[in-house]
Design an enzyme around this catalytic site. Structure first.
Site, PDB file in Angstrom:
ATOM      1  N   ASP A  15     -35.315 -25.322  20.201  1.00 52.06           N
ATOM      2  CA  ASP A  15     -34.658 -25.098  21.498  1.00 52.06           C
ATOM      3  C   ASP A  15     -33.609 -23.984  21.455  1.00 52.06           C
ATOM      4  O   ASP A  15     -32.461 -24.177  21.921  1.00 52.06           O
ATOM      5  CB  ASP A  15     -33.945 -26.382  21.981  1.00 52.06           C
ATOM      6  CG  ASP A  15     -34.809 -27.627  21.910  1.00 52.06           C
ATOM      7  OD1 ASP A  15     -36.035 -27.525  22.098  1.00 52.06           O
ATOM      8  OD2 ASP A  15     -34.243 -28.717  21.670  1.00 52.06           O
ATOM      9  N   GLU A 223     -39.374 -29.280  31.655  1.00 54.79           N
ATOM     10  CA  GLU A 223     -38.070 -29.246  30.961  1.00 54.79           C
ATOM     11  C   GLU A 223     -37.776 -27.814  30.527  1.00 54.79           C
ATOM     12  O   GLU A 223     -38.520 -26.890  30.853  1.00 54.79           O
ATOM     13  CB  GLU A 223     -38.077 -30.191  29.745  1.00 54.79           C
ATOM     14  CG  GLU A 223     -39.070 -29.805  28.671  1.00 54.79           C
ATOM     15  CD  GLU A 223     -39.160 -30.807  27.528  1.00 54.79           C
ATOM     16  OE1 GLU A 223     -38.518 -31.865  27.569  1.00 54.79           O
ATOM     17  OE2 GLU A 223     -39.922 -30.521  26.577  1.00 54.79           O
TER      18      GLU A 223
HETATM   19  O1  FUB Z   1     -35.164 -30.991  21.299  1.00 53.69           O
HETATM   20  C1  FUB Z   1     -35.257 -32.173  22.062  1.00 53.69           C
HETATM   21  C2  FUB Z   1     -35.978 -31.907  23.342  1.00 53.69           C
HETATM   22  O2  FUB Z   1     -37.306 -31.454  23.075  1.00 53.69           O
HETATM   23  C3  FUB Z   1     -35.388 -30.817  24.210  1.00 53.69           C
HETATM   24  O3  FUB Z   1     -34.224 -31.183  24.867  1.00 53.69           O
HETATM   25  C4  FUB Z   1     -36.578 -30.586  25.081  1.00 53.69           C
HETATM   26  O4  FUB Z   1     -36.503 -29.461  25.886  1.00 53.69           O
HETATM   27  C5  FUB Z   1     -37.690 -30.507  24.062  1.00 53.69           C
HETATM   28  O5  FUB Z   1     -37.747 -29.232  23.458  1.00 53.69           O
END
Ligand code: FUB
Length: 322
Positions: A15, A223
């Site tokens: 991320d 997301e």
């Molecule tokens: O890294 C944990 C979670 O996985 C992130 O917050 C999401 O966007 C996904 O990448």
């Protein structure tokens, strides 16, 4: 730089949120640790306890400085577990680290930690941002100096548990033919630690001007919000989650509505895909992650960078995931 490069071989960082502060490039990733729990949609297999920050003035050759741990879950007064995606913004010489974290009832909120330098360490405030929920904050400074936060994530990110910024009794997604759940956009107060208003829906329209539907898994928001500005337009980019693409939509207004444009990155190895886009020394870069080095284990992801290129009309050239 045409071939995607792993930025910190041997370490599991995901991320990545990249920004330029004081002429230097800083990368704020999540730190993947194996929880020893079988993979599930709540992300229980992610045991993410701290953040590092990396910086460089030579991204082309991938020479990064690791500034070490800048925030540990144990130092956050309201913490439960799981430090997921984060981002950093600067105002008046103060740096604000915005992070996704579950409270002690296993409900995600967005917290803030403060430092007087981009490499930290950061000190968490006593509680999360009032009115915040779900995950994946991205903070963007507009040309008038105002800061806006974009956030939200489905499934393990809990966005389906809310409507109109209020928790609902039973989390669920809309029917396939109904408008998809949206990422949220909200202006931050000048304090940088409060919302200045109620979060709004960031609506993404298709080519006919209709909102993307919940059943449109190839294009709807899931997301990993990111915002950047290029040649007079706002570019909102995001992950489609279960179909594993990084897509983008553009608008003339920061609040939208946005119009879907296409795919930035085709699916990578591993289950999540997440990114940031940043200009540094005259070139644009896509920072992202995949799970190739860990043998496809999606909760052990490795951070990468690749050059991002635009066509003459401002569309982004699709990058093939590996
Ligand atoms: O890294 C944990 C979670 O996985 C992130 O917050 C999401 O966007 C996904 O990448």
């Amino acid at each position: 730089m045409k071939t995607p490069n792993y930025l910190v071989p041997g370490l599991y960082m995901a991320d990545p949120s990249a920004h330029v502060f004081n002429g230097r490039l800083y990368i704020y990733p999540s730190h993947d640790v194996d929880a020893g729990i079988p993979e599930n949609d709540n992300g229980d297999h992610f045991d993410m306890r701290d953040y590092h920050v990396y910086s460089t003035d030579d991204i082309e050759n991938g020479r990064l400085t690791d500034h070490g741990v800048i925030l540990d879950v144990k130092s956050i007064p309201w913490s439960g577990r799981q430090l997921w995606d984060s981002d950093v913004a600067c105002r008046d010489g103060q740096y604000y680290l915005y992070f996704s974290l579950k409270d002690r009832n296993d409900v995600f909120h967005i917290g803030v930690a403060v430092s007087d330098q981009p490499e930290g360490p950061f000190t968490s405030l006593d509680s999360f941002i009032k009115g915040s929920y779900s995950i994946d904050p991205c903070v963007y400074q507009d040309s008038d100096g105002s800061h806006y936060m974009f956030f939200g994530g489905l499934w393990g990110g809990q966005l389906q548990r809310y409507r109109n910024n209020k928790a609902i009794e039973c989390g669920h997604e809309p029917a396939d033919d109904q408008p998809a759940l949206c990422a949220k956009v909200v202006r931050l107060a000048d304090t940088m630690i409060d919302f200045a208003e109620e979060p709004r829906d960031l609506v993404i329209l298709d080519e006919m001007g209709a909102p993307l539907t919940a059943g449109d898994h190839d294009r709807r928001f899931f997301e990993a919000s990111w915002m950047h500005f290029y040649k007079g337009k706002y570019y909102f980019s995001y992950s489609t989650g279960d179909t594993h693409r990084l897509c983008y939509a553009t608008s003339d207004s920061i609040y939208g509505p946005y119009t879907y444009q296409g795919v930035i990155l085709t699916p990578v190895v591993g289950w999540t895909t997440h990114h940031s886009i940043c200009e540094f020394k005259g070139k644009w870069y896509l920072f992202h992650h995949d799970s190739v080095p860990s043998g496809g284990r999606t909760w052990l992801r490795s951070m990468k960078v690749v050059e991002l290129e635009y066509n003459e009309d401002g569309t982004i050239r699709t990058i093939e995931g590996q």
